[in-house]
Design a protein around this motif. Sequence first.
Motif, PDB file in Angstrom:
ATOM      1  N   SER A 186       0.838  -1.199   0.000  1.00 35.47           N
ATOM      2  CA  SER A 186       0.000   0.000   0.000  1.00 35.47           C
ATOM      3  C   SER A 186       0.874   1.250   0.000  1.00 35.47           C
ATOM      4  O   SER A 186       2.068   1.197   0.312  1.00 35.47           O
ATOM      5  N   ILE A 187       0.269   2.359  -0.338  1.00 30.00           N
ATOM      6  CA  ILE A 187       0.982   3.634  -0.313  1.00 30.00           C
ATOM      7  C   ILE A 187       1.516   3.903   1.087  1.00 30.00           C
ATOM      8  O   ILE A 187       2.635   4.396   1.266  1.00 30.00           O
ATOM      9  N   GLU A 188       0.719   3.533   2.109  1.00 32.68           N
ATOM     10  CA  GLU A 188       1.131   3.764   3.496  1.00 32.68           C
ATOM     11  C   GLU A 188       2.376   2.938   3.837  1.00 32.68           C
ATOM     12  O   GLU A 188       3.291   3.434   4.510  1.00 32.68           O
ATOM     13  N   GLU A 189       2.409   1.685   3.379  1.00 32.43           N
ATOM     14  CA  GLU A 189       3.579   0.840   3.629  1.00 32.43           C
ATOM     15  C   GLU A 189       4.819   1.432   2.980  1.00 32.43           C
ATOM     16  O   GLU A 189       5.903   1.441   3.564  1.00 32.43           O
ATOM     17  N   ILE A 190       4.663   1.904   1.759  1.00 29.33           N
ATOM     18  CA  ILE A 190       5.799   2.490   1.042  1.00 29.33           C
ATOM     19  C   ILE A 190       6.311   3.717   1.770  1.00 29.33           C
ATOM     20  O   ILE A 190       7.511   3.876   2.020  1.00 29.33           O
ATOM     21  N   GLN A 191       5.389   4.604   2.146  1.00 30.07           N
ATOM     22  CA  GLN A 191       5.786   5.864   2.775  1.00 30.07           C
ATOM     23  C   GLN A 191       6.373   5.661   4.167  1.00 30.07           C
ATOM     24  O   GLN A 191       7.125   6.511   4.652  1.00 30.07           O
ATOM     25  N   ALA A 192       6.061   4.530   4.805  1.00 31.15           N
ATOM     26  CA  ALA A 192       6.615   4.254   6.131  1.00 31.15           C
ATOM     27  C   ALA A 192       8.132   4.149   6.099  1.00 31.15           C
ATOM     28  O   ALA A 192       8.796   4.336   7.121  1.00 31.15           O
ATOM     29  N   TYR A 193       8.695   3.849   4.921  1.00 31.64           N
ATOM     30  CA  TYR A 193      10.149   3.729   4.787  1.00 31.64           C
ATOM     31  C   TYR A 193      10.812   5.056   4.407  1.00 31.64           C
ATOM     32  O   TYR A 193      11.990   5.082   4.062  1.00 31.64           O
ATOM     33  N   LYS A 194      10.077   6.130   4.432  1.00 37.36           N
ATOM     34  CA  LYS A 194      10.611   7.454   4.089  1.00 37.36           C
ATOM     35  C   LYS A 194      11.396   7.403   2.782  1.00 37.36           C
ATOM     36  O   LYS A 194      12.573   7.776   2.727  1.00 37.36           O
ATOM     37  N   PRO A 195      10.779   6.945   1.714  1.00 37.67           N
ATOM     38  CA  PRO A 195      11.547   6.730   0.480  1.00 37.67           C
ATOM     39  C   PRO A 195      12.027   8.028  -0.165  1.00 37.67           C
ATOM     40  O   PRO A 195      11.280   9.005  -0.271  1.00 37.67           O
ATOM     41  N   LEU A 196      13.281   8.010  -0.592  1.00 43.13           N
ATOM     42  CA  LEU A 196      13.826   9.088  -1.407  1.00 43.13           C
ATOM     43  C   LEU A 196      13.580   8.796  -2.880  1.00 43.13           C
ATOM     44  O   LEU A 196      13.654   9.694  -3.715  1.00 43.13           O
ATOM     45  N   GLY A 197      13.327   7.519  -3.186  1.00 41.94           N
ATOM     46  CA  GLY A 197      13.093   7.110  -4.561  1.00 41.94           C
ATOM     47  C   GLY A 197      12.419   5.764  -4.600  1.00 41.94           C
ATOM     48  O   GLY A 197      12.371   5.034  -3.603  1.00 41.94           O
ATOM     49  N   LEU A 198      11.921   5.427  -5.782  1.00 47.65           N
ATOM     50  CA  LEU A 198      11.155   4.202  -5.967  1.00 47.65           C
ATOM     51  C   LEU A 198      11.678   3.479  -7.202  1.00 47.65           C
ATOM     52  O   LEU A 198      11.946   4.113  -8.230  1.00 47.65           O
ATOM     53  N   ILE A 199      11.845   2.171  -7.089  1.00 37.93           N
ATOM     54  CA  ILE A 199      12.253   1.353  -8.239  1.00 37.93           C
ATOM     55  C   ILE A 199      11.198   0.281  -8.469  1.00 37.93           C
ATOM     56  O   ILE A 199      10.777  -0.399  -7.536  1.00 37.93           O
ATOM     57  N   LEU A 200      10.758   0.148  -9.717  1.00 43.15           N
ATOM     58  CA  LEU A 200       9.816  -0.896 -10.096  1.00 43.15           C
ATOM     59  C   LEU A 200      10.613  -1.995 -10.783  1.00 43.15           C
ATOM     60  O   LEU A 200      11.259  -1.755 -11.797  1.00 43.15           O
ATOM     61  N   SER A 201      10.556  -3.202 -10.237  1.00 41.19           N
ATOM     62  CA  SER A 201      11.423  -4.284 -10.706  1.00 41.19           C
ATOM     63  C   SER A 201      10.909  -4.916 -11.988  1.00 41.19           C
ATOM     64  O   SER A 201       9.828  -4.597 -12.491  1.00 41.19           O
ATOM     65  N   GLY A 202      11.682  -5.878 -12.472  1.00 45.74           N
ATOM     66  CA  GLY A 202      11.228  -6.723 -13.572  1.00 45.74           C
ATOM     67  C   GLY A 202      10.215  -7.734 -13.065  1.00 45.74           C
ATOM     68  O   GLY A 202       9.850  -7.749 -11.885  1.00 45.74           O
ATOM     69  N   GLY A 203       9.764  -8.599 -13.971  1.00 45.04           N
ATOM     70  CA  GLY A 203       8.788  -9.617 -13.590  1.00 45.04           C
ATOM     71  C   GLY A 203       8.493 -10.530 -14.762  1.00 45.04           C
ATOM     72  O   GLY A 203       8.761 -10.186 -15.916  1.00 45.04           O
ATOM     73  N   PRO A 204       7.919 -11.702 -14.489  1.00 44.56           N
ATOM     74  CA  PRO A 204       7.715 -12.703 -15.536  1.00 44.56           C
ATOM     75  C   PRO A 204       6.431 -12.531 -16.349  1.00 44.56           C
ATOM     76  O   PRO A 204       6.242 -13.227 -17.341  1.00 44.56           O
ATOM     77  N   CYS A 205       5.559 -11.631 -15.933  1.00 47.73           N
ATOM     78  CA  CYS A 205       4.238 -11.515 -16.578  1.00 47.73           C
ATOM     79  C   CYS A 205       4.226 -10.443 -17.670  1.00 47.73           C
ATOM     80  O   CYS A 205       5.197  -9.723 -17.877  1.00 47.73           O
ATOM     81  N   SER A 206       3.102 -10.354 -18.350  1.00 49.68           N
ATOM     82  CA  SER A 206       2.858  -9.289 -19.318  1.00 49.68           C
ATOM     83  C   SER A 206       1.879  -8.300 -18.707  1.00 49.68           C
ATOM     84  O   SER A 206       0.891  -8.704 -18.087  1.00 49.68           O
TER      85      SER A 206
END
Length: 517
Positions: A38-58
């Motif tokens: 969730s957005i709340e989980e992400i923001q709990a880490y005080k992110p300076l940046g975000l990376i979206l990984s690879g994955g096996p799906c389309s």
Amino acid sequence: MDTSSIVILDFGSQYTQLIARRIREQNVFSVVLPCTASIEEIQAYKPLGLILSGGPCSVYDADAPPADPKVLELGLPTLGICYGLQYITHHLGGKVVKSDKHEYGHAEVSVVDQELPLFADMTADLTVWMSHGDSAIELPPGFHLTAKTDNAVAGIANPERRIWAVQFHPEVHHTRQGATLLRNFVFNLCHAKADWTPKHFIETTVAAIREKVGNGRAICALSGGVDSSVAAVLVHKAIGDRLTCVFVDNGVLRKNEFFKVQENLRSKLGLNLVAVDASGRFLSKLAGVTDPETKRKTIGREFIEVFDDEASRIFKEGTDEVAWLVQGTLYPDVIESSSVKGPSQTIKSHHNVGGLPEDMKLKLIEPLRDLFKDEVRRIGRDLGMPSDILERQPFPGPGLAVRILGEVTPERVALLQEADDIVVTEIKKAGLYQQIWQSFAVLLPVKSVGVMGDQRTYAYTCAIRAVHSEDGMTADWVPLPYEVLKTISSRIVNEISGINRVVYDITSKPPGTIEWE
């Protein structure tokens, strides 16, 4: 969270943990969250940046891994990698389709916008690692092409929205300038500071433990291995004598380990240690159990019951009640025990993660939960711990139970203890112990015919396993010298009545795991 971080959203890539490692190598904290975070989980880490990984799906599949589209509206510097580029394209109004020409393995990329800070100090021609069968054919509004191959889009950007993406994998060593690209993202675009050091980790972790425990007491599940020993020293640094370490003989320890570990930890670490011989109760619970997952969970539950009993026995009076249990859980344990990686599968439950009962009386303290093994050793060195403790090879929490395939019996434990002792002794004698991540014996539920002294034998088979690894997430088998293998094999079949055949495991991880169960 007391420090800023780079948050990585995992869409199921086999390389996601490498992204985290490459960033941590820059002394910047990074954390992997499932793409469903969730957005709340992400923001709990005080992110300076975000990376979206690879994955096996389309991205256009009906069952594509879900992520909250609002992650692209956080205003954070965002880097898409492979599937991440396609996710950005698809959700911001572009178009992704199945490619006529797939790109797997080495590829040549041309950077067409070298003015971007993402490509600072990089050449215009890149040798990269590709792994995709889909391609972006229409870019989202406001995005422009930054890199390409002969066949496909290799990079896009919208600096105004602080979003960049590449189709290749900068985290793998096959992408020759990949580390530079990630460093550019972390420092040039996210403006992170290289302040996540062992000293910083120790200071902030000790302070956090002190605040969490308050005036309470804790017990530590101490095995004598690197992880639990470092966790114990960290917590002892925080709360001192209010920590009692409990070392449990679960019946599946290595030969003489119950006595060796006690002596080592008391004399070298000065810890308050209570030793509990619970071998009988563990072995009785394991009787008849053959399924690996059931083994792990049985051992996990029994450990907690032992610790609950010890907490009640040692501290009986109100103010002395123990409320906390310290464990040396590591990041790979968490990753393999639960599907934290988007659509990925649980590989196996670790007894101290997936094997824990839901109705635990004790609350957990896991100070190393976000660390890899090599990072734990760095922390231990900064804590001034002896090298012979820090350089011990990993040993599984469920002990020899997951190296005995099939039912765990006292007879089989005794056989494997002797075989394992021979393996470790000969590996050390050859000067290889500290060069190898793990080396051990496995007892197989296979009997075969042999001949010794003109007599027919019908006995067990023992497998030898030795692997190189950086963090336990991947591993390669070690080509042990033939003379070492010859000595190990000869000693096992001649000195251990009940084993008449030795084989060598030459499987990497993947497809195998390091442990057999």
